[in-house]
Design a protein around this motif. Structure first.
Motif, short mmCIF file in Angstrom:
data_model
loop_
_atom_site.label_atom_id
_atom_site.label_comp_id
_atom_site.label_asym_id
_atom_site.label_seq_id
_atom_site.Cartn_x
_atom_site.Cartn_y
_atom_site.Cartn_z
N ASP A 1 0.86 -1.19 0.00
CA ASP A 1 0.00 0.00 0.00
C ASP A 1 0.90 1.24 0.00
N ASP A 2 0.34 2.35 -0.43
CA ASP A 2 1.12 3.58 -0.62
C ASP A 2 1.85 4.02 0.64
N THR A 3 1.18 3.93 1.78
CA THR A 3 1.79 4.39 3.03
C THR A 3 3.00 3.54 3.38
N LEU A 4 2.88 2.23 3.29
CA LEU A 4 4.00 1.36 3.59
C LEU A 4 5.14 1.58 2.60
N ALA A 5 4.83 1.69 1.33
CA ALA A 5 5.87 1.91 0.32
C ALA A 5 6.63 3.20 0.60
N GLU A 6 5.93 4.25 0.99
CA GLU A 6 6.59 5.52 1.29
C GLU A 6 7.47 5.40 2.53
N ARG A 7 6.97 4.72 3.56
CA ARG A 7 7.78 4.52 4.77
C ARG A 7 9.06 3.75 4.45
N LEU A 8 8.93 2.72 3.61
CA LEU A 8 10.11 1.95 3.21
C LEU A 8 11.08 2.78 2.39
N ARG A 9 10.56 3.59 1.47
CA ARG A 9 11.42 4.46 0.66
C ARG A 9 12.19 5.44 1.54
N LEU A 10 11.50 6.03 2.52
CA LEU A 10 12.15 6.98 3.42
C LEU A 10 13.27 6.31 4.21
N ARG A 11 13.00 5.14 4.75
CA ARG A 11 14.02 4.42 5.52
C ARG A 11 15.19 4.01 4.63
N ALA A 12 14.90 3.55 3.45
CA ALA A 12 15.96 3.16 2.53
C ALA A 12 16.82 4.37 2.16
N ARG A 13 16.18 5.46 1.82
CA ARG A 13 16.91 6.67 1.44
C ARG A 13 17.78 7.17 2.59
N ALA A 14 17.24 7.16 3.80
CA ALA A 14 17.99 7.62 4.97
C ALA A 14 19.23 6.76 5.22
N ALA A 15 19.16 5.50 4.85
CA ALA A 15 20.28 4.58 5.05
C ALA A 15 21.20 4.50 3.83
N GLY A 16 20.86 5.25 2.77
CA GLY A 16 21.66 5.21 1.56
C GLY A 16 21.46 3.94 0.76
N GLU A 17 20.29 3.35 0.90
CA GLU A 17 19.96 2.11 0.19
C GLU A 17 18.89 2.37 -0.85
#
Length: 129
Positions: free
Chosen positions: A10-26
């Motif tokens: 779902d959009d909310t989960l995908a965005e949360r995952l993108r934010l965490r990935a980006r913050a970790a440089g992944e």
């Protein structure tokens, strides 16, 4: 070999995952792959979790030390009649957590041995200074 897998989020989960990935440089794919690997390992070894640290991500017993540390300490106590009992008393850690660490080591020996080797190398280098 790897396999492409399509997953709907779902959009909310995908965005949360993108934010965490980006913050970790992944990348999102890297983050999802890591979550899948670690989640599978947690299912196989319920008393094991994963933590970030200066030397990277590593396996640890829940509420306790890293798996490699427990294994190294047990190796250092190899001359004792019951190394696990001595370790449990010295480190105030339960026998089930020690046993969980040993089972994890049996499943992923190269990972644990590499961590121990890195620690011993870094310790020797620091002592030489």
């Amino acid at each position: 070999m790897s396999v492409n897998v399509s997953v709907r989020l779902d959009d909310t989960l995908a965005e949360r995952l993108r934010l965490r990935a980006r913050a970790a440089g992944e990348s999102l794919s890297d983050r999802l792959r890591r979550y899948a690997e670690e989640g599978t390992r947690r299912d196989e070894h319920p008393l094991i979790t994963f933590r970030d640290g200066p030397a990277g991500r590593r396996a640890a017993v829940v509420g306790g030390p890293d798996v490699w540390e427990l294994v190294m300490w047990l190796e250092d106590l190899a001359g004792e009649d019951d190394p696990a009992s001595v370790l449990a008393a010295e480190q105030d850690i339960s026998r089930p957590l020690i046993d969980a660490a040993m089972r994890y080591r049996e499943a992923y020996p190269d990972e644990i041995e590499a961590r121990i080797a890195l620690h011993r190398h870094d310790t020797e280098a620091a002592d030489a200074q």
